[in-house]
Design a protein around this motif. Structure first.
Motif, PDB file in Angstrom:
ATOM      1  N   ARG A   1     -48.848 -18.651   7.728  1.00 53.16           N
ATOM      2  CA  ARG A   1     -48.851 -17.699   6.476  1.00 53.16           C
ATOM      3  C   ARG A   1     -50.439 -17.981   5.619  1.00 53.16           C
ATOM      4  NH1 ARG A   1     -44.312 -15.788   1.893  1.00 53.16           N
ATOM      5  NH2 ARG A   1     -45.665 -15.070   0.541  1.00 53.16           N
ATOM      6  N   TRP A   2     -50.846 -16.626   5.581  1.00 54.43           N
ATOM      7  CA  TRP A   2     -52.370 -16.748   4.922  1.00 54.43           C
ATOM      8  C   TRP A   2     -52.334 -15.992   3.589  1.00 54.43           C
ATOM      9  CZ3 TRP A   2     -50.852 -16.141   9.826  1.00 54.43           C
ATOM     10  CH2 TRP A   2     -51.209 -17.231  10.763  1.00 54.43           C
ATOM     11  N   SER A   3     -53.315 -16.622   2.786  1.00 53.28           N
ATOM     12  CA  SER A   3     -53.289 -16.103   1.306  1.00 53.28           C
ATOM     13  C   SER A   3     -54.792 -15.351   1.394  1.00 53.28           C
ATOM     14  CB  SER A   3     -53.336 -16.823   0.560  1.00 53.28           C
ATOM     15  OG  SER A   3     -52.128 -17.679   0.400  1.00 53.28           O
TER      16      SER A   3
ATOM     17  N   GLU B   1     -48.237 -12.818   7.055  1.00 51.47           N
ATOM     18  CA  GLU B   1     -47.466 -13.963   7.683  1.00 51.47           C
ATOM     19  C   GLU B   1     -47.107 -13.385   9.006  1.00 51.47           C
ATOM     20  OE1 GLU B   1     -43.439 -16.741   7.092  1.00 51.47           O
ATOM     21  OE2 GLU B   1     -43.560 -14.815   5.640  1.00 51.47           O
TER      22      GLU B   1
ATOM     23  N   THR C   1     -48.180 -19.115  14.444  1.00 54.40           N
ATOM     24  CA  THR C   1     -47.251 -18.880  13.361  1.00 54.40           C
ATOM     25  C   THR C   1     -48.172 -19.291  12.318  1.00 54.40           C
ATOM     26  OG1 THR C   1     -45.296 -19.476  14.526  1.00 54.40           O
ATOM     27  CG2 THR C   1     -44.943 -19.914  12.482  1.00 54.40           C
TER      28      THR C   1
ATOM     29  N   ALA D   1     -44.894 -14.844  12.435  1.00 54.35           N
ATOM     30  CA  ALA D   1     -43.935 -15.581  12.978  1.00 54.35           C
ATOM     31  C   ALA D   1     -43.626 -15.663  14.267  1.00 54.35           C
ATOM     32  CB  ALA D   1     -42.704 -15.240  12.143  1.00 54.35           C
TER      33      ALA D   1
ATOM     34  N   PHE E   1     -47.773  -8.902  11.908  1.00 52.94           N
ATOM     35  CA  PHE E   1     -47.958  -9.677  10.748  1.00 52.94           C
ATOM     36  C   PHE E   1     -47.180  -8.825   9.754  1.00 52.94           C
ATOM     37  CE2 PHE E   1     -51.854  -7.480  10.820  1.00 52.94           C
ATOM     38  CZ  PHE E   1     -52.136  -6.854   9.714  1.00 52.94           C
TER      39      PHE E   1
ATOM     40  N   ASP F   1     -50.781 -11.864   0.598  1.00 49.11           N
ATOM     41  CA  ASP F   1     -50.727 -13.029   1.828  1.00 49.11           C
ATOM     42  C   ASP F   1     -49.900 -12.142   3.092  1.00 49.11           C
ATOM     43  OD1 ASP F   1     -50.850 -14.399  -0.043  1.00 49.11           O
ATOM     44  OD2 ASP F   1     -48.990 -15.538   0.093  1.00 49.11           O
TER      45      ASP F   1
ATOM     46  N   HIS G   1     -47.085  -9.837   2.384  1.00 48.92           N
ATOM     47  CA  HIS G   1     -46.344 -10.246   0.886  1.00 48.92           C
ATOM     48  C   HIS G   1     -46.915  -9.737  -0.132  1.00 48.92           C
ATOM     49  CE1 HIS G   1     -43.365 -12.431   3.352  1.00 48.92           C
ATOM     50  NE2 HIS G   1     -44.261 -12.939   4.108  1.00 48.92           N
TER      51      HIS G   1
END
Length: 392
Positions: free
Chosen positions: A135-137, A194, A133, A196, A174, A192, A177
């Motif tokens: 969220r990466w930028s 993400e 889990t 989950a 993934f 980004d 965003h």
């Protein structure tokens, strides 16, 4: 693409550069490299240069790959950045267990991989692997990728980190965003991503400690010298080479534009006859040459030693990182000098000089381009002190 020889790729890319330059403004406006450009680069064999031969790749000396990156970045800094970062991922994927490579390249050997290495993901051990889990930028080129390499920590029952891994996840796991709106490298689409609660099987993880020791399970299937080179050298060069290419393109545009320009102030006369302009050109050309020569020398030496199975001494690993961040520093100095001496016209948005200036400054803030910290590591090594860093 079956023909991925270095000379062939160079020739194909050279033919693409005018079109890439024409699309640079559109990449900035849309905040992404176009599908057309990515397809052209793929057809030219660029993304196969560091891919293992057993999947149809060229498995070439990375010096040749970075030469291509610099050429692309000279036409468009954003496209050069995406080319470099996405194009270096086949090298790292080749170090994963063979099953992970088959997952990606078995169905389609042209599949592209994005990344975001900051360990912001959380991995929980489950039967047969992990649950991920996070969220990466800053995942450059992720719109074009079928898979992603993401940094994550294995956490224990009390939330304490137990290990730092790079994990491989498919696009189905993934979400992208669309948040990329920045001042430089606008066309890289570094959005980004993400995840989950996705399941990551054991064969799709790579321990960062093992990576830093120049080891990886994939070396059994890919024994060539390319895959025995340090991550800190290969990946860090991938985030400096586009900056060096961008400033070379900026220099070429500067000289072509200013050669026949006539000053309307400061006594008039041709700009090219101004001794201060002549000195500026000499300084910039020297900075570009120095950076290029050092980086190419180090990469070639790393590859040679890996091929000779001599082992790669820490002194060379430190020197490679020293010269890589100095190349970033030199690129900044060169871009600043060109921007300063080009006059008021360089302020116009979309001007190749101001675009390159923004791109070089934006790329310089990447963690792999942290000049002072990296130079301090070299100094520690020179004084005989222990050096521990995943980017060495």
């Amino acid at each position: 693409m079956s023909d991925t020889g270095e000379a062939t790729v160079h020739a194909r890319v050279a033919a693409l550069l005018p079109g890439i330059a024409d699309r640079a403004a559109a990449a900035e406006e849309t905040c992404r490299v176009s599908d057309e450009t990515m397809a052209e680069l793929g057809d030219a064999g660029v993304f196969r240069m560091l891919q293992p031969k057993r999947y149809g790749g060229a498995e070439c000396d990375p010096t040749e790959f970075f030469r291509v990156v610099r050429a692309v970045a000279g036409a468009c800094g954003s496209t050069g950045w995406v080319t470099s970062v996405v194009g270096v991922h086949p090298w790292q994927l080749a170090l994963f267990p063979e099953g992970a490579q088959d997952d990606v390249w078995g169905p389609d050997p042209d599949t592209l991989v994005a990344s975001s290495y900051a360990p912001v993901g959380r991995l929980t051990e489950v039967d047969g692997g992990y649950q991920l889990t996070g969220r990466w930028s800053f995942s450059s080129g992720c719109d074009h990728a079928g898979w992603a390499l993401l940094g994550a920590l294995v956490v224990g029952v009390h939330g304490r980190p137990l290990d730092f891994l790079t994990v491989l996840v498919p696009r189905t796991d993934f979400v992208v965003h669309d948040v990329w709106d920045v001042m430089g490298l606008r066309g890289t689409g570094s959005n980004d991503v993400e995840v989950a609660g996705a399941f990551v099987p054991e064969h799709r993880v790579l321990r960062n400690f093992e990576h830093s020791q120049l080891r990886g399970p994939g070396q059994r299937a890919n024994p060539g010298p390319l895959y025995r080179m340090p991550f800190g050298a290969v990946f860090a060069s991938a985030v400096t080479s586009p900056l060096l290419g961008a400033v070379q393109g900026c220099y070429d545009s500067y000289v072509a534009t200013m050669r026949d320009r006539v000053r309307l102030s400061l006594g008039g006369g041709r700009f090219a006859e101004d001794p201060f302009a002549q000195v500026a050109v000499a300084r910039v050309a020297s900075e570009i040459d120095a950076a290029t020569l050092q980086m190419d020398r180090n990469m070639s030496e790393l590859h040679r030693q890996a091929a000779a199975a001599e082992g790669i001494p820490m002194e060379l690993r430190l020197r490679t990182r020293r010269d890589q961040v100095r190349a970033t520093e030199r690129s900044l100095a060169a871009a600043d000098l060109l921007f300063k001496t080009a006059g008021g016209n360089s302020l116009r948005r979309g001007n190749p000089i101001e675009r390159a200036w923004r791109d070089v400054h934006a790329g310089s803030v990447h963690v792999a381009n942290d000049v002072e910290r990296t130079l301090a590591l070299y100094g520690k090594g020179a004084f005989g002190l222990a050096v521990e860093d995943n980017l060495i």
